[in-house]
Motif scaffolding. Sequence first.
Motif, PDB file in Angstrom:
ATOM      1  N   ILE A 107       0.797  -1.205  -0.149  1.00  0.00           N
ATOM      2  CA  ILE A 107       0.021  -0.069   0.084  1.00  0.00           C
ATOM      3  C   ILE A 107       1.045   1.207  -0.323  1.00  0.00           C
ATOM      4  CG2 ILE A 107      -1.259   1.365   1.044  1.00  0.00           C
ATOM      5  CD1 ILE A 107      -2.581  -1.457   2.460  1.00  0.00           C
ATOM      6  N   GLN A 135       0.825   4.359  -2.303  1.00  0.00           N
ATOM      7  CA  GLN A 135       0.660   5.779  -1.823  1.00  0.00           C
ATOM      8  C   GLN A 135       1.286   6.842  -3.082  1.00  0.00           C
ATOM      9  OE1 GLN A 135       1.346   5.694   2.329  1.00  0.00           O
ATOM     10  NE2 GLN A 135       0.543   7.774   2.771  1.00  0.00           N
ATOM     11  N   ILE A 178      -6.575   5.006   0.708  1.00  0.00           N
ATOM     12  CA  ILE A 178      -4.532   4.933   0.711  1.00  0.00           C
ATOM     13  C   ILE A 178      -4.198   4.970   1.234  1.00  0.00           C
ATOM     14  CG2 ILE A 178      -5.240   4.676  -1.999  1.00  0.00           C
ATOM     15  CD1 ILE A 178      -4.115   6.591  -2.074  1.00  0.00           C
ATOM     16  N   PRO A 212      -2.267   4.201   4.920  1.00  0.00           N
ATOM     17  CA  PRO A 212      -2.211   3.703   6.138  1.00  0.00           C
ATOM     18  C   PRO A 212      -2.264   4.516   7.605  1.00  0.00           C
ATOM     19  CG  PRO A 212      -0.557   3.773   5.379  1.00  0.00           C
ATOM     20  CD  PRO A 212      -1.274   4.745   4.053  1.00  0.00           C
ATOM     21  N   ASP A 217      -8.871   1.272   4.921  1.00  0.00           N
ATOM     22  CA  ASP A 217      -8.064   1.315   4.059  1.00  0.00           C
ATOM     23  C   ASP A 217      -7.901  -0.224   3.099  1.00  0.00           C
ATOM     24  OD1 ASP A 217      -6.152  -0.101   6.054  1.00  0.00           O
ATOM     25  OD2 ASP A 217      -5.953   1.175   6.902  1.00  0.00           O
ATOM     26  N   LEU A 218      -7.142  -0.306   2.905  1.00  0.00           N
ATOM     27  CA  LEU A 218      -6.843  -1.802   2.126  1.00  0.00           C
ATOM     28  C   LEU A 218      -6.164  -2.747   3.004  1.00  0.00           C
ATOM     29  CD1 LEU A 218      -5.338  -0.349  -1.697  1.00  0.00           C
ATOM     30  CD2 LEU A 218      -7.693  -1.063  -0.987  1.00  0.00           C
ATOM     31  N   ALA A 219      -4.852  -1.967   3.146  1.00  0.00           N
ATOM     32  CA  ALA A 219      -4.700  -3.312   4.920  1.00  0.00           C
ATOM     33  C   ALA A 219      -6.505  -3.433   5.603  1.00  0.00           C
ATOM     34  CB  ALA A 219      -3.491  -2.788   4.905  1.00  0.00           C
ATOM     35  N   SER A 252       8.986   2.510   0.740  1.00  0.00           N
ATOM     36  CA  SER A 252       7.991   1.509   1.121  1.00  0.00           C
ATOM     37  C   SER A 252       8.210   0.800   2.507  1.00  0.00           C
ATOM     38  CB  SER A 252       7.275   0.319   0.159  1.00  0.00           C
ATOM     39  OG  SER A 252       6.275   1.608  -0.620  1.00  0.00           O
TER      40      SER A 252
END
Length: 338
Positions: free
Chosen positions: A66, A70, A100, A102, A136-138, A205
Amino acid sequence: MNLITQVFTFLSDQLLKMTWLFRLVETLVEKVFGLSIQDRVGGSIHFFIYDTIKIFILLSVLIFAISYIQSYFPPERTKKILGGIKGIKGNILGALLGTITPFCSCSSIPIFIGFTAAGLPLGITFSFLISSPLVDLASFLLLMSFFGAKIATAYVVVGLILAVIGGSLIDRLGLEKYVEGYVREIPNVDAEIPEMNRKQRISYSKDQVKEIIHRVWRYVLIGVGIGAVIHNWIPQSMVEQWIGSNNPFAVLLATIIGIPMYADIFGTLPIAEALFMKGVGVGTILAFMMAVTALSLPSMIMLSKVVKRKLLGVFIGIVTAGILIIGYLFNAFAYFFI
């Protein structure tokens, strides 16, 4: 079609639910510690080790992926994207951009200040503020690993709806004057959007994984510990009495319990999992998770330094009402998700 279902089930079991890890920890507890996972002590140890390792593995992989995505959306670019859109479209985009990022609720507030100082509509910034810690995606993939695709998808959808409606209502109420004056006076500098190459994005990341793990590991361990106690030591009859389906105030109680806590969704998941195993309603669990992530007391204290009491009260009122409505609706239609 049957083959696709089997492949999806296999990937879900092995990659998200980590069945292999469950069995490995079960072997460790029974062979090394000489305990049965059916007993309270053995079950608590198994729950703690399995959930802790699973969450940190998933968290590391997901945050890396993510954060890489991001890296294409730094705050400067996000401000430019949101700056040209108004109305409900702006609220929807603000809520989606929140997914997006976190961030926990406290770390979302500096971004909120930057957006407000840049002159973005107040409703859009609040849609972002609600969505960012909530969805969020996580969290979606982690929710899938604990509760399955239906509940995970439903959580994300209702979280985005709450962010869009909450931001839209605040926008229509015209509460701009209740933002603290110093926020509007912050110089708005149009910084040049930094471009990263692939190596820099990977490095960024990795740094995000380290930073977020460092920030949340305590809350994850606390959450897993509480989950282990609920799952193995608190009688189901007691849980049902307090927040079971027969208690009409279960959603309200879960929301009130969640607000004083400070954790992001990663710390609430083990508690939610234990409550789910005890038969607590889906809506009650979602209300608890949303209250912890969107209305935690520390984040509200931080927000009170940015907005005046009236705006803070309206924000808390709208989000609380939304959480309660979502909780009771999900409990009423739980058969769609289980």
